[in-house]
Write an enzyme that holds these catalytic residues in place. Structure first.
Site, mmCIF file in Angstrom:
data_model
loop_
_atom_site.group_PDB
_atom_site.id
_atom_site.type_symbol
_atom_site.label_atom_id
_atom_site.label_comp_id
_atom_site.label_asym_id
_atom_site.label_seq_id
_atom_site.Cartn_x
_atom_site.Cartn_y
_atom_site.Cartn_z
ATOM 1 N N ARG A 69 45.947 45.318 35.421
ATOM 2 C CA ARG A 69 46.700 45.803 36.555
ATOM 3 C C ARG A 69 47.883 45.430 36.707
ATOM 4 O O ARG A 69 48.504 44.326 36.291
ATOM 5 C CB ARG A 69 45.807 45.429 37.791
ATOM 6 C CG ARG A 69 44.768 46.217 38.119
ATOM 7 C CD ARG A 69 43.970 45.755 39.260
ATOM 8 N NE ARG A 69 43.700 44.518 39.564
ATOM 9 C CZ ARG A 69 44.182 43.405 39.961
ATOM 10 N NH1 ARG A 69 45.528 43.967 40.794
ATOM 11 N NH2 ARG A 69 43.889 42.027 40.079
ATOM 12 N N TYR A 197 44.475 51.648 31.376
ATOM 13 C CA TYR A 197 43.787 50.255 31.595
ATOM 14 C C TYR A 197 42.956 50.318 33.001
ATOM 15 O O TYR A 197 43.455 50.831 33.945
ATOM 16 C CB TYR A 197 44.508 48.803 31.711
ATOM 17 C CG TYR A 197 43.683 47.927 32.432
ATOM 18 C CD1 TYR A 197 42.862 47.241 31.828
ATOM 19 C CD2 TYR A 197 43.979 47.493 33.841
ATOM 20 C CE1 TYR A 197 41.751 46.294 32.469
ATOM 21 C CE2 TYR A 197 42.935 46.691 34.482
ATOM 22 C CZ TYR A 197 42.184 46.100 33.811
ATOM 23 O OH TYR A 197 41.178 45.139 34.202
ATOM 24 N N LYS A 206 39.715 50.341 42.423
ATOM 25 C CA LYS A 206 40.578 49.406 43.399
ATOM 26 C C LYS A 206 41.510 50.442 44.179
ATOM 27 O O LYS A 206 41.673 50.362 45.249
ATOM 28 C CB LYS A 206 41.462 48.438 42.630
ATOM 29 C CG LYS A 206 40.658 47.344 41.998
ATOM 30 C CD LYS A 206 39.964 46.643 43.071
ATOM 31 C CE LYS A 206 39.161 45.540 42.766
ATOM 32 N NZ LYS A 206 39.176 44.943 41.386
ATOM 33 N N HIS A 226 37.336 43.054 49.202
ATOM 34 C CA HIS A 226 37.177 42.763 47.541
ATOM 35 C C HIS A 226 36.056 41.858 47.754
ATOM 36 O O HIS A 226 36.441 40.624 47.405
ATOM 37 C CB HIS A 226 38.646 42.492 47.308
ATOM 38 C CG HIS A 226 38.517 42.073 45.618
ATOM 39 N ND1 HIS A 226 39.421 41.316 45.173
ATOM 40 C CD2 HIS A 226 38.036 42.593 44.617
ATOM 41 C CE1 HIS A 226 39.466 41.166 43.774
ATOM 42 N NE2 HIS A 226 38.454 41.789 43.564
ATOM 43 N N SER A 248 40.746 38.124 41.794
ATOM 44 C CA SER A 248 40.594 38.554 40.552
ATOM 45 C C SER A 248 40.217 37.554 39.528
ATOM 46 O O SER A 248 40.966 36.590 39.611
ATOM 47 C CB SER A 248 41.486 39.620 39.984
ATOM 48 O OG SER A 248 41.655 40.563 40.896
ATOM 49 N N CYS A 250 38.044 35.142 39.499
ATOM 50 C CA CYS A 250 37.435 33.767 40.153
ATOM 51 C C CYS A 250 36.279 33.789 40.601
ATOM 52 O O CYS A 250 35.774 32.755 41.429
ATOM 53 C CB CYS A 250 38.497 33.697 41.599
ATOM 54 S SG CYS A 250 40.406 33.453 40.921
ATOM 55 N N ASP A 277 31.864 43.125 43.326
ATOM 56 C CA ASP A 277 33.496 43.487 43.454
ATOM 57 C C ASP A 277 33.972 44.052 44.958
ATOM 58 O O ASP A 277 35.241 43.644 45.189
ATOM 59 C CB ASP A 277 34.047 44.391 42.187
ATOM 60 C CG ASP A 277 35.423 44.240 41.838
ATOM 61 O OD1 ASP A 277 36.005 42.909 42.032
ATOM 62 O OD2 ASP A 277 36.276 45.111 41.978
ATOM 63 N N ARG A 371 37.030 43.304 29.198
ATOM 64 C CA ARG A 371 36.059 43.860 30.129
ATOM 65 C C ARG A 371 34.989 44.652 29.521
ATOM 66 O O ARG A 371 35.080 44.990 28.456
ATOM 67 C CB ARG A 371 36.608 44.984 31.203
ATOM 68 C CG ARG A 371 37.978 44.120 31.893
ATOM 69 C CD ARG A 371 37.483 43.712 33.575
ATOM 70 N NE ARG A 371 38.475 42.641 33.899
ATOM 71 C CZ ARG A 371 38.315 42.049 35.184
ATOM 72 N NH1 ARG A 371 37.430 42.731 35.923
ATOM 73 N NH2 ARG A 371 39.442 41.474 35.504
HETATM 74 P P1 GTP Z 1 37.245 40.599 38.712
HETATM 75 O O1 GTP Z 1 36.314 41.357 38.075
HETATM 76 O O2 GTP Z 1 38.575 40.460 38.089
HETATM 77 O O3 GTP Z 1 37.329 40.735 40.191
HETATM 78 O O4 GTP Z 1 36.637 38.925 38.496
HETATM 79 P P2 GTP Z 1 35.285 38.063 39.177
HETATM 80 O O5 GTP Z 1 35.903 37.589 40.444
HETATM 81 O O6 GTP Z 1 34.234 39.003 39.370
HETATM 82 O O7 GTP Z 1 35.235 36.979 38.307
HETATM 83 P P3 GTP Z 1 34.283 36.734 37.341
HETATM 84 O O8 GTP Z 1 32.870 36.427 38.052
HETATM 85 O O9 GTP Z 1 34.187 37.319 36.122
HETATM 86 O O10 GTP Z 1 34.735 35.419 36.579
HETATM 87 C C1 GTP Z 1 35.908 34.931 36.284
HETATM 88 C C2 GTP Z 1 36.094 33.714 35.542
HETATM 89 O O11 GTP Z 1 35.840 32.572 36.182
HETATM 90 C C3 GTP Z 1 35.032 33.600 34.058
HETATM 91 O O12 GTP Z 1 35.953 33.073 33.049
HETATM 92 C C4 GTP Z 1 34.054 32.563 34.536
HETATM 93 O O13 GTP Z 1 33.685 31.922 33.564
HETATM 94 C C5 GTP Z 1 34.819 31.872 35.522
HETATM 95 N N1 GTP Z 1 33.768 31.074 36.524
HETATM 96 C C6 GTP Z 1 33.034 32.056 37.547
HETATM 97 N N2 GTP Z 1 32.382 31.268 38.377
HETATM 98 C C7 GTP Z 1 32.669 29.927 37.830
HETATM 99 C C8 GTP Z 1 32.204 28.567 38.446
HETATM 100 O O14 GTP Z 1 31.189 28.503 39.292
HETATM 101 N N3 GTP Z 1 32.726 27.600 38.099
HETATM 102 C C9 GTP Z 1 33.876 27.640 36.888
HETATM 103 N N4 GTP Z 1 34.243 26.656 36.503
HETATM 104 N N5 GTP Z 1 34.356 28.932 36.630
HETATM 105 C C10 GTP Z 1 33.506 29.899 36.947
HETATM 106 C C1 SPV Z 2 40.031 42.753 39.492
HETATM 107 O O1 SPV Z 2 41.155 42.964 38.700
HETATM 108 O O2 SPV Z 2 39.973 42.487 40.711
HETATM 109 C C2 SPV Z 2 39.116 43.726 38.766
HETATM 110 C C3 SPV Z 2 39.423 44.480 37.653
HETATM 111 O O3 SPV Z 2 38.006 43.682 39.546
HETATM 112 S S1 SPV Z 2 40.283 45.808 37.956
HETATM 113 O O4 SPV Z 2 39.435 47.036 37.831
HETATM 114 O O5 SPV Z 2 41.115 45.968 36.784
HETATM 115 O O6 SPV Z 2 40.914 45.942 38.940
HETATM 116 MN MN MN Z 3 37.946 42.511 41.396
#
Ligand code: GTP
Ligand code: SPV
Ligand code: MN
Length: 588
Positions: A69, A197, A206, A226, A248, A250, A277, A371
C-alpha cells in the site's frame, strides 16, 4: 446484468472516459472465471501451479515498484479539508476528479473493462453493502472473486437502489509518480490508478470496507474496524467472540486461526475464525455489539506462515489460492517463501522472476509483503457463524501492536472510555505492508491510521458515543503485545498458539472469574493467573513482560501529549481527561 439506472449511467460515463475495447460483466460463474484464468495464463499475468500439489492455484508477480500500500499517495477527498483531518492526505474533490480523469482517460484502450458487482458481507445480510468495481486487470477480477461475494445475485439484491459504492481501477502504466488511491466518502466513490497491488486495487477491502465504510458507520451509527474476529470455544462448548485490532502485519491472521497448545486441545478448547482483517459492528436488538466479517477470503502475509506457526492458514492456501510475489519453485512448479520450511528450492525464481537459488543466495526470495489470496471456505477452522448475516456477539475488543518495550503482554482498560484511550494511543513498529521505513515506532490509533476515512478526532468521538449507547452491555477492552524483545533482540513471549493463554485470561476477566492488579495504565494480570502449563517459560520471565514501568510510561505520556496536539479541539474531552488521569497515576 442489471437495469439499475444509477449503475448503467455511471458505467456508461466511465466507459466514455477510459475507452475500453470490450466490456465484460462478471457473473460469478466458474465458467467465466476459467476463461479469464486461461487468458491470464496465456499472457503471463498468471502462472498456473502444479495441479496435483496445489489444485486451482496461481502465481502472480506485481511490478517491482508496486508491492505494498502507498499511504503517501492515498487521499480522502472530502469537500472540506477539515473533514479528512490531520492524519489523512486530502485533495479537493473537483481537482482530484480532474487529475484522476486526466490520468484515466483512454487508459483501457486495447483492453477489456471488467464490471465486478460484489457484496461486502453475506448477500442480503442487514450488515452487507454493495459495490461495483471496474477494472482492466484479470488479477483483480480473480482476487475480488475470492475476497468478496461476486455475481448476479448482487444485482438482484441491489435492485434499483442508488446505495452502492463506485470503484474505478485503472492499471495504466503502473507509474509510481502518477499512482493515486483516492476516496470520495460523500460520493461513495473510489478511484485507484497506476497500481496493481492488493490493498491499492482490491477496492472492496481497505478502500471500501474501511475508508468508505468507516465514514458510513459514523453517519449511520455503526463501526468499520481493522479487526479480526474469532470465537473461543471452551470445554463446555460455549463460544465467546473476540475482535482484535493490530496494525498491518502484526498478527491478525495468525491470532484468528490460532491452534490451542496441546494441553488446551486435550481439554476441548477450540478457536474458530470469523474474520482475519476487517470487522463491521452494529448494536444488535439485544443491545450488545455484533460483528460480521465483510470479506469472503483471506489476503494474508505469506512469509512466516508454516506448519508450526499457522497450519490453518497454510492448509487454507493449498487449493484455489492466488500467490503474489512469492518464490516460484521450478522443480515441481510450486511456491516457497521465507519461513515456510528450512528447505528453500535451489532451482527457482525469486519474487521478481529472476533466477534464484535458495541454498546460496543471500537475498530474500519472496517479498516481505508477499501474500496469498485464499477462499475463507478452505479454512479448517472457519466458524459456523461465518455466513450468519446477523453476525456474532462480541465479549472483548483487543488492541495490540509491535512494541519491543514499554507495553506489557496484556492489560485491561478500566472502562469503555479508558479503553478508547488505550486504542487511541496504540503505537507499533512499521512493517513491510506499506511502503516506507520498516521498524519505526509510530502512533496508529485502533490500527486505523491508514484506513480511517474521516477526521480521526471525530472517529474517537464516534467510539465514545458507541460506548454510551452500549452502556453496561459494552465489550470489555484490552491491549496485548506479543512482541517484547530481550537484550539480544529475541521475542520473549512464544506467541502464536500460546497466545491462547492470554485470551483465556481475557475471557475470564469478561466473566468476572479472575482478579487483577491495578496499575497506572489499567488492570494487569497476576502472573499466577496466566496458565503456563506445558510451556517452558518461567513465571519470573512472565512477570518481567507484565511489568508496567512508570518511567517508560512517563515518556510514553509525553509522546501521547504530542500526538494528541494534532487533533486540536477535535480531541474529545473524554480522551484529554484520560491522559490527565494517566499522568496523575504515574506520579502516585
Ligand atoms: P495484515 O494482513 O497486513 O493486516 O497483517 P496481519 O495483522 O494479519 O498479520 P499476520 O498474522 O499475517 O502476521 C504478520 C507477521 O507477524 C508474520 O510474520 C507472523 O509470523 C508474525 N506474528 C504473528 N503472530 C505472532 C506472534 O504471536 N508472535 C510473533 N513473534 N510473531 C507473530
Ligand atoms: C494490510 O496492509 O493491512 C493488509 C493488506 O491487510 S492490504 O490489502 O494491502 O491492505
Ligand atoms: Mn490488514
Amino acid at each position: 446484468m442489471t437495469k439499475n439506472e444509477s449503475v448503467l449511467n455511471w458505467i456508461e460515463n466511465m466507459k466514455k472516459l477510459v475507452n475500453p475495447d470490450k466490456v465484460m460483466w462478471i457473473d460469478g460463474s466458474e465458467e467465466q472465471l476459467n476463461q479469464l484464468r486461461a487468458e491470464a495464463c496465456s499472457t503471463g499475468e498468471m502462472i498456473k501451479l502444479n495441479e496435483e500439489k496445489l489444485p486451482g492455484c496461481y502465481l502472480h508477480r506485481t511490478a517491482v515498484n508496486d508491492v505494498a500500500r502507498v499511504e503517501g499517495r492515498t487521499y480522502i477527498c472530502s469537500r472540506k479539508e477539515e473533514d479528512a483531518g490531520p492524519t489523512n492526505n486530502w485533495m479537493e474533490p473537483q481537482a482530484a476528479y480532474k487529475m484522476l480523469f486526466d490520468i484515466a482517460k483512454d487508459s483501457y484502450k486495447g483492453r477489456t473493462m471488467y464490471v465486478i458487482p460484489y457484496s461486502m458481507g453475506p448477500i442480503g445480510s442487514p450488515f452487507a453493502k454493495i459495490g461495483v468495481e471496474l477494472t482492466d486487470s484479470i488479477y483483480v477480477v480473480m482476487n475480488m472473486s475470492i475476497m468478496t461475494r461476486v455475481g448476479e445475485k448482487v444485482w438482484e439484491v441491489l435492485g434499483d437502489s442508488n446505495d452502492w459504492v463506485r470503484g474505478l481501477h485503472c492499471k495504466c502504466n503502473i507509474d509510481e509518480e502518477k499512482r493515486y488511491i483516492c476516496h470520495f466518502p460523500e460520493d461513495n466513490t473510489i478511484i485507484s490508478v497506476n497500481s496493481g497491488y492488493g490493498g491499492n486495487v482490491l477496492l472492496g477491502k481497505k478502500c471500501f470496507a474501511l475508508r468508505i465504510a468507516s465514514y458510513q458507520g459514523k453517519t449511520e451509527g455503526w463501526m468499520a474496524e481493522h479487526m479480526l474476529i474469532l470465537g473461543l470455544e471452551n470445554p463446555k462448548g460455549e463460544v465467546k467472540y473476540i475482535t482484535a485490532a493490530f496494525p498491518s502485519a502484526c498478527g491478525k491472521t495468525n491470532l484468528a486461526m490460532l491452534i490451542p497448545p496441546e494441553g488446551y486441545r486435550a481439554k476441548g478448547y477450540k478457536v474458530w475464525t470469523v474474520g482475519d482483517d476487517i470487522a463491521w459492528m452494529r448494536i444488535g436488538p439485544d443491545g450488545r455489539l455484533w460483528a460480521i466479517n465483510p470479506e469472503n477470503g483471506f489476503f494474508g502475509v505469506a512469509p512466516g506462515t508454516n506448519e508450526k506457526s499457522n497450519p490453518n492458514a497454510l492448509h487454507t492456501t493449498r487449493q484455489g489460492t492466488i500467490f503474489t510475489n512469492v518464490v516460484h519453485n521450478l522443480d515441481d512448479n510450486t511456491v516457497w517463501w521465507e519461513g515456510l520450511d528450512k528447505n528453500p528450492p535451489e532451482h527457482a525464481e525469486n519474487w521478481k522472476g529472476e533466477p534464484w537459488n535458495g541454498k546460496t543466495s543471500t537475498e530474500k526470495g519472496a517479498h516481505p509483503n508477499s501474500r496469498f489470496t485464499a477462499p475463507a471456505k478452505n479454512c479448517p477452522c472457519i466458524s459456523s457463524e461465518f455466513e450468519n448475516g446477523a453476525g456474532v456477539p462480541i465479549s472483548a475488543i483487543v488492541f495490540g501492536g509491535r512494541r519491543a518495550q514499554t507495553t506489557p503482554l496484556v492489560y485491561q482498560s478500566r472502562d469503555w472510555n479508558n479503553g478508547v484511550f488505550v486504542g487511541s494511543i496504540m503505537a507499533s513498529e512499521t512493517t513491510a505492508a506499506a511502503t516506507g521505513a520498516v521498524g519505526v515506532v509510530r502512533r496508529d490509533p485502533m490500527a486505523m491510521l491508514p484506513f480511517c476515512g474521516y477526521h480521526m478526532g471525530d472517529y474517537f468521538k464516534h467510539w465514545i458515543e458507541m460506548g454510551q449507547k452500549l452502556g453496561d452491555k459494552a465489550p470489555k477492552i484490552f491491549n496485548v503485545n506479543w512482541f517484547r524483545l530481550d537484550e539480544n533482540g529475541n521475542f520473549i513471549w512464544p506467541g502464536f498458539g500460546d497466545n491462547l493463554r492470554v485470551l483465556e485470561w481475557i475471557i475470564k476477566r469478561c466473566e468476572g472469574e479472575v482478579d487483577a492488579q491495578e496499575t497506572a495504565i489499567g488492570y494487569v494480570p497476576y502472573a499466577e493467573d496466566i496458565n503456563l502449563e506445558g510451556l517452558d517459560f518461567s513465571i519470573d520471565t512472565l512477570k518481567s513482560i507484565l511489568e508496567v514501568n512508570n518511567d517508560q510510561w512517563s515518556k510514553e505520556a509525553e509522546g501521547i501529549e504530542e500526538f494528541y496536539k494534532k487533533f486540536g479541539d477535535k480531541l474529545p474531552k473524554e480522551l484529554r481527561d484520560q491522559l490527565d488521569t494517566l499522568k496523575a497515576n504515574l506520579k502516585k
